[in-house]
Write a protein that holds these residues in place. Sequence first.
Motif, PDB file in Angstrom:
ATOM      1  N   THR A  54       8.653  28.621 -39.648  1.00  0.00           N
ATOM      2  CA  THR A  54       8.893  29.938 -40.050  1.00  0.00           C
ATOM      3  C   THR A  54       8.056  30.910 -39.457  1.00  0.00           C
ATOM      4  O   THR A  54       8.442  31.961 -39.095  1.00  0.00           O
ATOM      5  CB  THR A  54       9.239  29.898 -41.496  1.00  0.00           C
ATOM      6  OG1 THR A  54      10.029  28.964 -42.108  1.00  0.00           O
ATOM      7  CG2 THR A  54       9.656  31.459 -42.084  1.00  0.00           C
ATOM      8  N   LEU A  55       6.641  30.762 -39.823  1.00  0.00           N
ATOM      9  CA  LEU A  55       5.769  31.514 -39.456  1.00  0.00           C
ATOM     10  C   LEU A  55       5.598  31.836 -37.948  1.00  0.00           C
ATOM     11  O   LEU A  55       5.589  32.988 -37.442  1.00  0.00           O
ATOM     12  CB  LEU A  55       4.206  31.086 -39.830  1.00  0.00           C
ATOM     13  CG  LEU A  55       3.045  31.934 -39.679  1.00  0.00           C
ATOM     14  CD1 LEU A  55       3.185  33.316 -40.213  1.00  0.00           C
ATOM     15  CD2 LEU A  55       1.655  31.149 -39.788  1.00  0.00           C
ATOM     16  N   LYS A  56       5.745  30.672 -37.173  1.00  0.00           N
ATOM     17  CA  LYS A  56       5.789  30.894 -35.459  1.00  0.00           C
ATOM     18  C   LYS A  56       7.156  31.549 -35.084  1.00  0.00           C
ATOM     19  O   LYS A  56       7.141  32.246 -34.331  1.00  0.00           O
ATOM     20  CB  LYS A  56       5.564  29.200 -34.947  1.00  0.00           C
ATOM     21  CG  LYS A  56       4.321  28.662 -35.368  1.00  0.00           C
ATOM     22  CD  LYS A  56       4.351  27.303 -34.534  1.00  0.00           C
ATOM     23  CE  LYS A  56       3.169  26.506 -34.769  1.00  0.00           C
ATOM     24  NZ  LYS A  56       2.144  26.871 -33.720  1.00  0.00           N
ATOM     25  N   LEU A  57       8.192  31.144 -35.853  1.00  0.00           N
ATOM     26  CA  LEU A  57       9.415  31.732 -35.300  1.00  0.00           C
ATOM     27  C   LEU A  57       9.357  33.346 -35.869  1.00  0.00           C
ATOM     28  O   LEU A  57       9.939  34.177 -34.814  1.00  0.00           O
ATOM     29  CB  LEU A  57      10.738  31.085 -36.138  1.00  0.00           C
ATOM     30  CG  LEU A  57      10.744  29.599 -35.467  1.00  0.00           C
ATOM     31  CD1 LEU A  57      11.733  28.872 -36.342  1.00  0.00           C
ATOM     32  CD2 LEU A  57      11.257  29.538 -34.046  1.00  0.00           C
ATOM     33  N   ASN A  58       8.815  33.761 -36.744  1.00  0.00           N
ATOM     34  CA  ASN A  58       8.840  34.843 -37.038  1.00  0.00           C
ATOM     35  C   ASN A  58       7.858  35.929 -35.941  1.00  0.00           C
ATOM     36  O   ASN A  58       8.348  36.885 -35.591  1.00  0.00           O
ATOM     37  CB  ASN A  58       8.215  35.171 -38.566  1.00  0.00           C
ATOM     38  CG  ASN A  58       9.022  35.082 -39.736  1.00  0.00           C
ATOM     39  OD1 ASN A  58      10.236  35.317 -39.448  1.00  0.00           O
ATOM     40  ND2 ASN A  58       8.682  34.553 -40.728  1.00  0.00           N
ATOM     41  N   ASN A  59       6.804  35.236 -35.699  1.00  0.00           N
ATOM     42  CA  ASN A  59       6.037  35.908 -34.909  1.00  0.00           C
ATOM     43  C   ASN A  59       6.958  36.135 -33.249  1.00  0.00           C
ATOM     44  O   ASN A  59       6.614  37.095 -32.552  1.00  0.00           O
ATOM     45  CB  ASN A  59       4.854  35.196 -34.647  1.00  0.00           C
ATOM     46  CG  ASN A  59       3.761  35.174 -35.744  1.00  0.00           C
ATOM     47  OD1 ASN A  59       3.882  36.315 -36.377  1.00  0.00           O
ATOM     48  ND2 ASN A  59       3.027  34.391 -36.110  1.00  0.00           N
ATOM     49  N   MET A  60       7.143  34.827 -33.078  1.00  0.00           N
ATOM     50  CA  MET A  60       7.948  34.942 -31.958  1.00  0.00           C
ATOM     51  C   MET A  60       9.217  36.009 -31.819  1.00  0.00           C
ATOM     52  O   MET A  60       9.393  36.574 -30.784  1.00  0.00           O
ATOM     53  CB  MET A  60       8.725  33.544 -31.410  1.00  0.00           C
ATOM     54  CG  MET A  60       7.601  32.459 -31.068  1.00  0.00           C
ATOM     55  SD  MET A  60       8.651  30.991 -30.702  1.00  0.00           S
ATOM     56  CE  MET A  60       7.292  29.877 -30.756  1.00  0.00           C
ATOM     57  N   ALA A  61      10.035  36.114 -32.857  1.00  0.00           N
ATOM     58  CA  ALA A  61      10.986  37.042 -32.974  1.00  0.00           C
ATOM     59  C   ALA A  61      10.320  38.559 -32.882  1.00  0.00           C
ATOM     60  O   ALA A  61      11.196  39.200 -32.005  1.00  0.00           O
ATOM     61  CB  ALA A  61      11.700  36.871 -34.251  1.00  0.00           C
TER      62      ALA A  61
END
Length: 92
Positions: A54-61
Amino acid sequence: MALFGITAKEWREAHPKQGNLRDNATLEQLTVITNLQSMNAELIKNNVSESERTLKLNNMAKEQMATLLKNKSSMNQLKKASDLDNIQKKLK
């Protein structure tokens, strides 16, 4: 969740007459969603925990949306090409 801050279920409950979350998304958001789905699958394959994903995907988004919004002209060209393709399919 990573892009919109809510789940699809939460969207449907909050907007029962507006259809699917994706139906209301911009071209940029749809592009990011597609990328995030692929990345999420890879992270799952690598046994990354849900919280870390979730953390990685939020940053990517955030990064991808910023990049796409900076390059609005490229996205407009993509949209025009997509619109033309849809018109051609309807004519067949």
